[in-house]
Motif scaffolding. Structure first.
Motif, PDB file in Angstrom:
ATOM      1  N   ALA A 218      16.067  30.143 -67.452  1.00 31.85           N
ATOM      2  CA  ALA A 218      16.179  28.780 -67.143  1.00 31.85           C
ATOM      3  C   ALA A 218      15.798  27.930 -68.256  1.00 31.85           C
ATOM      4  O   ALA A 218      16.312  27.042 -68.736  1.00 31.85           O
ATOM      5  CB  ALA A 218      15.759  28.290 -65.940  1.00 31.85           C
TER       6      ALA A 218
ATOM      7  N   LEU B 280      12.442  22.439 -62.852  1.00 24.90           N
ATOM      8  CA  LEU B 280      13.543  22.592 -63.910  1.00 24.90           C
ATOM      9  C   LEU B 280      15.174  22.620 -63.467  1.00 24.90           C
ATOM     10  O   LEU B 280      15.957  21.912 -64.123  1.00 24.90           O
ATOM     11  CB  LEU B 280      13.288  24.067 -64.513  1.00 24.90           C
ATOM     12  CG  LEU B 280      12.149  24.359 -65.092  1.00 24.90           C
ATOM     13  CD1 LEU B 280      12.161  25.844 -65.665  1.00 24.90           C
ATOM     14  CD2 LEU B 280      12.238  23.511 -66.434  1.00 24.90           C
TER      15      LEU B 280
ATOM     16  N   SER C   4      18.286  25.958 -71.078  1.00 25.93           N
ATOM     17  CA  SER C   4      18.331  24.672 -70.466  1.00 25.93           C
ATOM     18  C   SER C   4      19.313  23.822 -71.238  1.00 25.93           C
ATOM     19  O   SER C   4      18.876  23.808 -72.569  1.00 25.93           O
ATOM     20  CB  SER C   4      16.786  24.161 -70.280  1.00 25.93           C
ATOM     21  OG  SER C   4      16.940  22.631 -70.281  1.00 25.93           O
TER      22      SER C   4
ATOM     23  N   ARG D 241      17.508  19.805 -64.731  1.00 21.72           N
ATOM     24  CA  ARG D 241      18.573  20.256 -65.322  1.00 21.72           C
ATOM     25  C   ARG D 241      19.915  19.314 -65.271  1.00 21.72           C
ATOM     26  O   ARG D 241      20.676  19.107 -66.051  1.00 21.72           O
ATOM     27  CB  ARG D 241      19.274  21.586 -64.931  1.00 21.72           C
ATOM     28  CG  ARG D 241      20.530  22.021 -65.642  1.00 21.72           C
ATOM     29  CD  ARG D 241      20.857  23.468 -64.876  1.00 21.72           C
ATOM     30  NE  ARG D 241      21.804  23.816 -65.566  1.00 21.72           N
ATOM     31  CZ  ARG D 241      21.939  24.880 -66.584  1.00 21.72           C
ATOM     32  NH1 ARG D 241      20.752  25.078 -67.115  1.00 21.72           N
ATOM     33  NH2 ARG D 241      23.031  25.548 -66.992  1.00 21.72           N
TER      34      ARG D 241
END
Length: 359
Positions: A95, A39, A99, A43
């Motif tokens: 997260a 992630l 996001s 990102r």
């Protein structure tokens, strides 16, 4: 170490698949680290415009955290490891929620506990006719976490208390009604949904508008059948508005005497679960209604789970009875709701963990 996820980026879509199908994709500490790393990389990757989150196998998206791993840590006196697990898990949940790349979760099949933490904080949350969604923590002498108390506190009426205390399992329609999902997409249409997400992401629009992602999901969704939760909403609102768990049980017994057999079954269930867990879960849901955002909800939950890990025997006993020995005969301490201290919920909410959640 063998990877427990499948992560690939192609056609502007980041495909993130939980890959422990034999364990219903349960989340271990190392697995969460893998998810966090992917992630974080995506990102800031301009080639990834949409993230698609799903689970391997045909039984479920994710059955939750690896409670065997949690049990082993606590029994061995490694409470610090248990708290570290929750810090990593909650960071992953945050997260996903925060996001900048739209995350689409497909919560097909069993989606419980930590699975809800991953799937229900996504920008677009999909369930199917096979979905079975729950926050079942009170069954193991624990309290809803991973942002679950925050989500349930915003369910219609008093459904949050009902779903949290009784560890009620929802189908896809129930999950949409309770606010844990956005769209019900039939499993036969999931391949088409995935392909349309690829087409949208590959179109070159940068950044991808989250509303356009939602429109793709709506295109393949069907109107959910009437949620079974609606049929008992009035009774739930009346009974679960009571101030304490014993008073909730008393109202359910009264409803049962008036002919509502389901209310009697709910009362039996609440009296069989950990008195400590249901008391703290009630306090958690009601406190979460006053909190401003998900991060505040996760901070509250971290205090609560640390309190359980550091001071309470029911969590270890519940996992032993339900998962390790599977005798289904937990010995709760205290054993009955009548023996729970009146200030128990407040003390749990005020607990200060050794380490902060964020840092």
């Amino acid at each position: 170490m063998t990877s427990q996820i499948i992560a690939r980026s192609d056609d502007a879509v980041g495909h993130l698949t939980l890959d422990r199908p034999g364990a219903l994709n349960a989340l271990g500490y190392d697995m969460l680290g893998e998810i966090a790393g992917v992630l974080d990389a995506w990102r800031d990757d301009p080639t990834v415009r949409v993230v698609l989150l799903d689970g391997a196998g045909d039984r479920g998206f994710c059955a939750g955290g690896d409670v065997r791993e949690l049990h082993a840590s606590i029994v061995a006196g490694r409470q610090a490891d248990a708290r570290r697990y929750f810090r990593r898990e909650y960071a992953v949940d945050a997260a996903i929620a925060e996001s900048p790349v739209p995350v689409v979760s497909i919560m097909d099949g069993i989606t419980m506990g930590g699975g809800v933490g991953l799937g229900a904080h996504a920008a677009v949350r999909v369930v199917t006719e096979r979905s079975r969604v729950a926050m079942p923590e009170t069954r193991i002498g624990f309290t809803p976490d991973v942002g679950g108390s925050w989500l349930l506190s915003r369910a219609p009426g008093r459904l949050g208390e009902h779903l949290a205390l009784g560890a009620v399992t929802m189908d896809g329609a129930d999950a949409v009604h309770a606010g844990l999902a956005d769209h019900l997409v039939p499993t036969e249409r999931l391949p088409l949904l995935r392909q349309d997400l690829v087409d949208l992401a590959a179109a070159g629009v940068d950044p991808v508008d989250p509303e356009s992602v939602r429109e793709v999901a709506r295109r393949h969704a069907v109107e959910p059948p009437t949620s079974a939760l609606l049929a008992r909403q009035a009774r739930v609102d009346r009974c679960y508005a009571a101030a304490t768990v014993p008073e909730i049980v008393a109202r359910l017994r009264e409803a049962a005497r008036a002919g509502d057999a389901a209310a009697g079954a709910e009362a039996d269930e609440l009296e069989a679960l950990s008195p400590t867990a249901v008391t703290v879960a009630l306090a958690a849901i009601r406190s979460a209604r006053t909190l401003p955002d998900l991060r505040a909800g996760l901070e509250q939950e971290y205090r609560l789970v640390s309190w359980f890990v550091d001071t309470q025997p029911d969590l270890v006993e519940g996992i032993r009875a339900q998962v390790v020995d599977k005798d289904r005969e937990p010995a709760w301490h205290p054993a009955s709701l009548a023996d729970v201290a009146p200030d128990l919920g407040a003390r749990a909410l005020a607990y200060v963990p050794t380490e902060p959640l964020w840092g």
